[in-house]
Write a protein that holds these residues in place. Structure first.
Motif, PDB file in Angstrom:
ATOM      1  N   ILE A  41       0.819  -1.213   0.000  1.00 54.17           N
ATOM      2  CA  ILE A  41       0.000   0.000   0.000  1.00 54.17           C
ATOM      3  C   ILE A  41       0.854   1.264   0.000  1.00 54.17           C
ATOM      4  N   ARG A  42       1.965   1.254   0.742  1.00 50.16           N
ATOM      5  CA  ARG A  42       2.749   2.486   0.875  1.00 50.16           C
ATOM      6  C   ARG A  42       3.484   2.877  -0.405  1.00 50.16           C
ATOM      7  N   LYS A  43       3.485   2.011  -1.398  1.00 48.22           N
ATOM      8  CA  LYS A  43       4.031   2.389  -2.709  1.00 48.22           C
ATOM      9  C   LYS A  43       3.149   3.432  -3.387  1.00 48.22           C
ATOM     10  N   TYR A  44       1.869   3.443  -2.991  1.00 53.94           N
ATOM     11  CA  TYR A  44       0.894   4.317  -3.636  1.00 53.94           C
ATOM     12  C   TYR A  44       0.262   5.338  -2.701  1.00 53.94           C
ATOM     13  N   ILE A  55      -3.026 -11.830  -1.591  1.00 53.03           N
ATOM     14  CA  ILE A  55      -3.799 -10.621  -1.300  1.00 53.03           C
ATOM     15  C   ILE A  55      -2.989  -9.376  -1.628  1.00 53.03           C
ATOM     16  N   ASN A  56      -1.696  -9.399  -1.336  1.00 52.67           N
ATOM     17  CA  ASN A  56      -0.844  -8.266  -1.691  1.00 52.67           C
ATOM     18  C   ASN A  56      -0.801  -8.052  -3.200  1.00 52.67           C
ATOM     19  N   ASN A  57      -0.727  -9.132  -3.956  1.00 54.88           N
ATOM     20  CA  ASN A  57      -0.722  -9.020  -5.425  1.00 54.88           C
ATOM     21  C   ASN A  57      -2.032  -8.443  -5.943  1.00 54.88           C
ATOM     22  N   ILE A  58      -3.133  -8.882  -5.346  1.00 54.48           N
ATOM     23  CA  ILE A  58      -4.452  -8.391  -5.757  1.00 54.48           C
ATOM     24  C   ILE A  58      -4.588  -6.904  -5.437  1.00 54.48           C
ATOM     25  N   ILE A  59      -4.191  -6.532  -4.227  1.00 52.13           N
ATOM     26  CA  ILE A  59      -4.286  -5.127  -3.825  1.00 52.13           C
ATOM     27  C   ILE A  59      -3.354  -4.253  -4.655  1.00 52.13           C
ATOM     28  N   ASN A  60      -2.178  -4.772  -4.977  1.00 50.73           N
ATOM     29  CA  ASN A  60      -1.232  -4.031  -5.815  1.00 50.73           C
ATOM     30  C   ASN A  60      -1.843  -3.729  -7.191  1.00 50.73           C
TER      31      ASN A  60
END
Length: 256
Positions: free
Chosen positions: A43-46, A239-244
């Motif tokens: 999330i913090r990438k965006y 889940i991280n891949n989906i959220i990314n």
């Protein structure tokens, strides 16, 4: 840099990345920021990150009076306004999703919603209805007959082990919250909504996610196989891949 801050007697975790987007994470009932830290790097990438620990959650002070769902909705509204946050993405799991559902049905001003195995829809079943009826009948009978020991035992041993551990205020607050069926709010939500659901969830069954998907106009449902109520903990990489992908392909285009 990640910091723990105070806001009106509650704690919130703040991850400042100097981004235009602000993601507010609302945990499940009595959960803390620790349950969601494996999502932070994505999330913090965006986005900047705020994780609110409601009263009684984590290290926030306990409630000293009984409240309803409206209390949490107002708290969220004040938090966003007082911190002057815009381009807000609300991410909620279980109880957090319940708060977001009612909040967004009133204000419809978030950039997007991410709901993970969200609570709030009441599903009736004959077995559950009979169990509740039997409990209420016993409670009323013991009270009328002034059978204090039996009454106390019935009240203190009802519900899950986690529920039994709650203090009186938390129990009454929890009861107030679950009485409110949030299904009536879903059709009022116009915000872009991303729904993630574990197919094996027994706490909030997949059927609830499918109802949300049908009733929230601008929504997408992603079903996660072999996962229960905590997809972000059971399959964090997925889940991280989906959220990314969601941030990369959808959110940035909406906000820009």
């Amino acid at each position: 840099m990640m910091k723990m801050k105070d806001y009106n007697n509650i704690k919130y975790l703040f991850y400042n990345e100097s981004k235009k987007i602000n993601t507010i994470i609302l945990p499940g009932f009595l959960q803390t920021n620790y349950s969601y830290q494996n999502l932070f790097d994505t999330i913090r990438k965006y986005s900047n990150i705020y994780v609110i620990e409601f009263p009684g959650f984590g290290i926030s002070e306990k409630l000293d009076y009984v409240v309803s769902l409206d209390y949490y909705v107002i708290l969220l509204r004040n938090f966003i306004q007082d911190l002057k946050l815009d381009n807000v993405i609300l991410l909620g799991h279980s109880f957090g999703g319940r708060v977001i559902t009612k909040y967004e049905s009133i204000y419809n001003d978030s950039a997007a919603l991410i709901l993970i195995d969200s609570a709030g829809i009441k599903q009736k079943s004959l077995k559950k209805s009979f169990k509740v009826f039997k409990y209420k009948l016993k409670k009323k009978l013991f009270k009328l007959l002034k059978l204090k020991k039996l009454y106390s035992k019935l009240v203190n041993t009802s519900g899950s082990k986690d529920y039994q551990k709650l203090d009186s205020v938390s129990k009454q607050t929890f009861n107030n919250i679950i009485k409110e069926n949030t299904i009536k709010y879903l059709t009022r939500i116009n915000t872009l909504t991303f729904i993630i659901w574990g197919e094996l969830d027994k706490e909030t069954p997949l059927k609830m996610g499918e109802i949300m998907n049908r009733k929230i106009k601008n929504s997408t449902l992603i079903k996660i196989k072999d996962v229960g109520h905590f997809p972000h903990l059971e399959k964090p990489l997925l889940i991280n891949n989906i959220i990314n992908c969601f941030y990369q392909e959808v959110i940035l285009s909406v906000i820009q």
